[in-house]
Design an enzyme around this catalytic site. Structure first.
Site, mmCIF file in Angstrom:
data_model
loop_
_atom_site.group_PDB
_atom_site.id
_atom_site.type_symbol
_atom_site.label_atom_id
_atom_site.label_comp_id
_atom_site.label_asym_id
_atom_site.label_seq_id
_atom_site.Cartn_x
_atom_site.Cartn_y
_atom_site.Cartn_z
ATOM 1 N N SER A 1 1.885 -4.336 6.255
ATOM 2 C CA SER A 1 2.698 -3.191 5.862
ATOM 3 C C SER A 1 3.804 -2.911 6.872
ATOM 4 O O SER A 1 4.031 -3.658 7.825
ATOM 5 C CB SER A 1 1.807 -1.959 5.666
ATOM 6 O OG SER A 1 2.525 -0.933 5.020
ATOM 7 N N GLY B 1 3.936 1.886 1.807
ATOM 8 C CA GLY B 1 4.655 2.286 3.015
ATOM 9 C C GLY B 1 6.082 2.739 2.744
ATOM 10 O O GLY B 1 6.550 3.747 3.286
ATOM 11 N N ILE C 1 0.822 -1.212 0.000
ATOM 12 C CA ILE C 1 0.000 0.000 0.000
ATOM 13 C C ILE C 1 0.860 1.268 0.000
ATOM 14 O O ILE C 1 0.349 2.370 0.214
ATOM 15 C CB ILE C 1 -0.988 0.012 1.182
ATOM 16 C CG1 ILE C 1 -0.250 -0.106 2.517
ATOM 17 C CG2 ILE C 1 -2.016 -1.096 1.021
ATOM 18 C CD1 ILE C 1 -1.175 0.006 3.735
ATOM 19 N N SER D 1 10.115 -5.233 0.950
ATOM 20 C CA SER D 1 9.609 -5.924 2.129
ATOM 21 C C SER D 1 8.980 -7.239 1.663
ATOM 22 O O SER D 1 7.768 -7.339 1.469
ATOM 23 C CB SER D 1 8.567 -5.062 2.848
ATOM 24 O OG SER D 1 8.064 -5.713 3.991
ATOM 25 N N CYS E 1 6.578 -12.320 4.588
ATOM 26 C CA CYS E 1 7.164 -12.722 5.874
ATOM 27 C C CYS E 1 6.658 -14.077 6.362
ATOM 28 O O CYS E 1 7.197 -14.634 7.320
ATOM 29 C CB CYS E 1 6.867 -11.657 6.931
ATOM 30 S SG CYS E 1 5.105 -11.463 7.311
#
Length: 373
Positions: free
Chosen positions: A353, A12, A10, A73, A76
């Site tokens: 995020s 970040g 989104i 990122s 995870c």
């Protein structure tokens, strides 16, 4: 500075870049999540956004973009404490491993890399392959485990971060083993280090969006968190966000409750609002003394008991709104969700995020000074 934003979600990382003080722009963002892409495009309509699998990216494409920095990122789930921890054997790591294979092939124009992931990544095989790829490409790097509460934000969200730059560029501090604190004391205003002063100046910027009382700015200077009351929305719908009888009857004794004067909150996950345990804090407008009194009265009742539920309902507890969580994650006020994005989707996207403020500090640290320490 030309920046490639991978796993852009989104936005970040884009917001962190904007807040870092660095003169640069995102030349291309890439993510395969169509819902996240809708939100990203809504907030950054003029940024090139590629809805592609990162496995299709080539070193030549990166070179053609003339990229100086990569922000990423990666997923995870292969490394989380609640997952199976299949690490590099999880297919969701395949795109990261692909990127690691590209880094040594990309031209020397690429100078800077920042990666964020969940706590636990630091012990993974994927992390070992990341370091190998960086060393092969002649990068120096520093790893961190940091949480927003270390920077005055009343939220705990421990995350792994890596910042890297290509030699002969070097960091303005001595690199070494995994660090669990920032290399500069941001609350020590007697420190005359000009580099630390630049970071400290940045450190106050996000707070100006939500702080309303000057005395709490002094708390931040002294290294303390501001209060949760500063991120609260007005006139929140009780009907939409109140905890139901079912939730209170089953999970009422396990809630992490936050009040307006609290200077803490738990990590919010993508399951917030759907699952209860371990997914984030709930809000109560009453003081801790009142909450303790009610819970003491509730000790005599079993889970699901109507008297228990009635007692807990008297506290008028509710979920935090997506806007409030976005504030805790330091998204700026101009960030918004398109109207078609449901509340459940908003929680999921925020849970996946980053904390914008922490990453903005790391971007500033990464690019602040390129001379040897």
């Amino acid at each position: 500075m030309k920046v490639l934003e991978l796993y852009s979600g989104i936005g970040g990382m884009h917001y962190a870049l904007n807040a870092s003080g660095l003169e640069g722009h995102v030349v291309c963002a890439m993510d395969i999540n169509t819902t996240a892409n809708t939100v990203y495009k809504y907030n950054f309509p003029h940024t090139t956004l590629l809805p592609r699998n990162i496995l299709s990216l080539s070193a030549k494409e990166i070179d053609n973009l003339e990229v100086n920095m990569i922000l990423m990122s990666p997923p995870c789930q292969p490394f989380t404490r609640v997952g199976l921890k299949k690490d590099i054997n999880d297919e969701r790591t395949s795109s990261l491993l692909h990127i690691l294979g590209l880094i040594p092939e990309v031209s020397d124009r690429l100078k800077y890399i920042l990666l964020e992931n969940v706590k636990g990544f630091e012990t993974s095989q994927a992390r070992n392959q990341l370091l190998s790829a960086l060393e092969k490409a002649n990068f120096t790097y520093q790893e961190f485990l940091l949480s927003p509460h270390q920077f005055g934000v009343p939220n705990t969200r421990h995350r792994y971060y890596l910042i890297a730059k290509r030699l002969p560029l070097n960091f303005c501090f001595e690199v070494g083993s995994l660090m669990e604190t920032f290399p500069f004391h941001l609350s020590d205003y007697e420190d005359t280090n000009p580099l630390a002063a630049k970071i400290r100046e940045l450190n106050l910027q996000p707070r100006s969006l939500v702080l309303k009382e000057c005395e709490e700015k002094t708390d931040i200077i002294n290294g303390l968190c501001y209060s949760v009351k500063h991120i609260l929305e007005q006139d929140v719908s009780e009907q939409e966000y109140a905890l139901t009888d079912k939730v209170l009857g089953k999970h009422g004794q396990l809630l992490d409750i936050v009040t307006p004067n609290s200077k803490r909150s738990c990590c919010f996950t993508k399951a917030y609002g759907h699952y209860i345990e371990g997914t984030g804090s709930v809000f109560c407008e009453f003081p801790l003394e009142k909450i303790s009194e009610v819970y003491k009265q509730a000790e005599v009742y079993d889970s699901g008991n109507k008297e228990l539920i009635d007692l807990l309902q008297s506290l008028k507890m509710r979920f935090f709104t997506p806007r409030e969580i976005a504030r805790l994650m330091c998204f700026p006020e101009e960030f918004n969700f398109p109207g078609e994005i449901s509340k459940k989707q908003r929680y999921r996207l925020l849970g996946n995020s980053i904390n914008v403020h922490v990453v903005s500090l790391l971007i500033a640290l990464l690019t602040l000074d390129d001379d040897p320490p």
